[in-house]
Write a protein that holds these residues in place. Structure first.
Motif, PDB file in Angstrom:
ATOM      1  N   MET A 168     -35.265-120.200 -65.094  1.00  7.59           N
ATOM      2  CA  MET A 168     -35.381-119.033 -64.148  1.00  7.59           C
ATOM      3  C   MET A 168     -35.585-117.786 -65.053  1.00  7.59           C
ATOM      4  SD  MET A 168     -33.837-118.718 -60.588  1.00  7.59           S
ATOM      5  CE  MET A 168     -32.643-117.446 -60.858  1.00  7.59           C
ATOM      6  N   GLU A 169     -34.748-117.967 -65.990  1.00 11.03           N
ATOM      7  CA  GLU A 169     -34.471-116.836 -66.837  1.00 11.03           C
ATOM      8  C   GLU A 169     -35.684-116.139 -67.873  1.00 11.03           C
ATOM      9  OE1 GLU A 169     -31.957-114.664 -66.580  1.00 11.03           O
ATOM     10  OE2 GLU A 169     -31.226-115.927 -64.945  1.00 11.03           O
ATOM     11  N   LYS A 170     -36.537-117.062 -68.043  1.00 11.61           N
ATOM     12  CA  LYS A 170     -37.817-116.882 -68.636  1.00 11.61           C
ATOM     13  C   LYS A 170     -38.789-116.063 -67.747  1.00 11.61           C
ATOM     14  CE  LYS A 170     -38.714-121.540 -70.127  1.00 11.61           C
ATOM     15  NZ  LYS A 170     -39.751-122.683 -70.275  1.00 11.61           N
ATOM     16  N   TYR A 171     -38.693-115.943 -66.498  1.00  8.49           N
ATOM     17  CA  TYR A 171     -39.492-114.997 -65.580  1.00  8.49           C
ATOM     18  C   TYR A 171     -38.914-113.734 -65.077  1.00  8.49           C
ATOM     19  CZ  TYR A 171     -41.501-119.723 -65.741  1.00  8.49           C
ATOM     20  OH  TYR A 171     -42.352-120.788 -66.237  1.00  8.49           O
ATOM     21  N   PHE A 172     -37.606-113.838 -65.650  1.00  8.51           N
ATOM     22  CA  PHE A 172     -36.732-112.318 -65.238  1.00  8.51           C
ATOM     23  C   PHE A 172     -37.794-111.096 -65.841  1.00  8.51           C
ATOM     24  CE2 PHE A 172     -33.562-109.092 -66.444  1.00  8.51           C
ATOM     25  CZ  PHE A 172     -32.978-108.884 -65.219  1.00  8.51           C
ATOM     26  N   VAL A 173     -37.785-110.176 -64.854  1.00  3.95           N
ATOM     27  CA  VAL A 173     -38.349-108.600 -65.315  1.00  3.95           C
ATOM     28  C   VAL A 173     -37.507-107.471 -64.828  1.00  3.95           C
ATOM     29  CG1 VAL A 173     -40.981-109.547 -65.039  1.00  3.95           C
ATOM     30  CG2 VAL A 173     -39.763-108.832 -62.925  1.00  3.95           C
ATOM     31  N   TRP A 182     -43.796-112.280 -57.242  1.00  3.65           N
ATOM     32  CA  TRP A 182     -42.531-111.686 -57.621  1.00  3.65           C
ATOM     33  C   TRP A 182     -41.566-112.360 -56.466  1.00  3.65           C
ATOM     34  CZ3 TRP A 182     -41.959-106.289 -59.961  1.00  3.65           C
ATOM     35  CH2 TRP A 182     -42.714-106.035 -60.957  1.00  3.65           C
ATOM     36  N   VAL A 183     -40.355-112.922 -57.120  1.00  2.00           N
ATOM     37  CA  VAL A 183     -39.424-113.172 -56.102  1.00  2.00           C
ATOM     38  C   VAL A 183     -37.884-112.448 -56.469  1.00  2.00           C
ATOM     39  CG1 VAL A 183     -40.332-115.361 -55.234  1.00  2.00           C
ATOM     40  CG2 VAL A 183     -38.587-115.520 -57.221  1.00  2.00           C
ATOM     41  N   VAL A 184     -37.080-112.457 -55.687  1.00  4.53           N
ATOM     42  CA  VAL A 184     -35.736-111.647 -55.693  1.00  4.53           C
ATOM     43  C   VAL A 184     -34.755-112.827 -55.391  1.00  4.53           C
ATOM     44  CG1 VAL A 184     -34.351-109.730 -55.234  1.00  4.53           C
ATOM     45  CG2 VAL A 184     -36.761-109.321 -55.133  1.00  4.53           C
ATOM     46  N   VAL A 192     -35.070-109.547 -60.287  1.00  2.00           N
ATOM     47  CA  VAL A 192     -36.487-109.962 -59.919  1.00  2.00           C
ATOM     48  C   VAL A 192     -37.292-110.818 -60.981  1.00  2.00           C
ATOM     49  CG1 VAL A 192     -38.612-108.473 -59.468  1.00  2.00           C
ATOM     50  CG2 VAL A 192     -36.438-107.657 -59.014  1.00  2.00           C
ATOM     51  N   TYR A 193     -37.975-111.745 -60.311  1.00  2.00           N
ATOM     52  CA  TYR A 193     -38.580-112.658 -61.330  1.00  2.00           C
ATOM     53  C   TYR A 193     -40.170-112.509 -60.983  1.00  2.00           C
ATOM     54  CZ  TYR A 193     -33.904-114.400 -61.780  1.00  2.00           C
ATOM     55  OH  TYR A 193     -32.526-114.537 -62.022  1.00  2.00           O
ATOM     56  N   LEU A 234     -32.381-101.952 -72.023  1.00  2.00           N
ATOM     57  CA  LEU A 234     -32.260-101.606 -70.667  1.00  2.00           C
ATOM     58  C   LEU A 234     -33.076-102.345 -69.743  1.00  2.00           C
ATOM     59  CD1 LEU A 234     -33.205 -97.659 -71.514  1.00  2.00           C
ATOM     60  CD2 LEU A 234     -30.819 -98.829 -71.152  1.00  2.00           C
ATOM     61  N   THR A 235     -32.517-102.458 -68.675  1.00  2.00           N
ATOM     62  CA  THR A 235     -32.915-103.387 -67.526  1.00  2.00           C
ATOM     63  C   THR A 235     -33.738-102.628 -66.587  1.00  2.00           C
ATOM     64  OG1 THR A 235     -31.101-104.811 -67.383  1.00  2.00           O
ATOM     65  CG2 THR A 235     -32.433-105.118 -65.638  1.00  2.00           C
ATOM     66  N   LYS A 236     -35.009-102.977 -66.462  1.00  2.00           N
ATOM     67  CA  LYS A 236     -36.057-102.069 -65.467  1.00  2.00           C
ATOM     68  C   LYS A 236     -35.232-102.433 -63.887  1.00  2.00           C
ATOM     69  CE  LYS A 236     -40.680-101.382 -64.443  1.00  2.00           C
ATOM     70  NZ  LYS A 236     -40.691 -99.668 -64.387  1.00  2.00           N
ATOM     71  N   LEU A 237     -35.410-101.350 -63.273  1.00  2.00           N
ATOM     72  CA  LEU A 237     -35.179-101.222 -61.943  1.00  2.00           C
ATOM     73  C   LEU A 237     -36.094-101.410 -60.940  1.00  2.00           C
ATOM     74  CD1 LEU A 237     -31.896 -99.144 -61.910  1.00  2.00           C
ATOM     75  CD2 LEU A 237     -32.037-101.631 -62.231  1.00  2.00           C
TER      76      LEU A 237
END
Length: 132
Positions: free
Chosen positions: A72-77, A23-25, A30-31, A4-7
């Motif tokens: 960038m994908e390492k920082y995806f939240v 954090w940047v979008v 969101v990263y 599940l992806t957090k929103l």
């Protein structure tokens, strides 16, 4: 079992706007780039100014490589919640627009003196060059 992806709302993401919590979008994703600030080739200030809005346009304009996109994908939240309210206008842009509007609203009398000085300088310059 799918993950599940957090929103997040844009307001939530925008609260993370310091060097200690950034954090940047980008394109609705969101990263958390806090740990990457010191390593970012463009400097930490570039990432810090990208908070509070979807920075997809700035990201694309910088011409990031595929390696940068993979990194960038390492920082995806998480992702922006599509049911959340619209993205608010960044505060800095509003201040800039207020300044521009103030300049536009200045009466002509404030512009007359500088324009007169420039005009007289041009005329004197032409007359001086004509005498030579």
């Amino acid at each position: 079992m799918p993950t599940l992806t957090k929103l997040f709302s844009m307001e939530e993401a925008a609260e993370h706007n310091t060097k200690d919590d950034c954090w940047v979008v980008i394109d609705g994703k969101v990263y958390d780039v806090t740990s990457y600030l010191d390593d970012h080739p463009g400097g930490d200030d570039v990432l810090l100014t990208a908070t509070g809005k979807d920075a997809k346009e700035e990201f694309e304009d910088a011409g990031h490589s595929q390696d940068a996109r993979d990194e960038m994908e390492k920082y995806f939240v998480g992702e922006l919640d599509p049911s959340a309210a619209t993205i608010p206008e960044p505060k800095q842009e509003k201040k800039d627009m207020d300044t521009i509007q103030k300049i536009k609203d200045l009466p002509l009398q404030y512009w007359a003196a500088p324009i007169a000085v420039v005009g007289i300088s041009i005329v004197v310059g032409f007359l001086y060059l004509r005498k030579k």
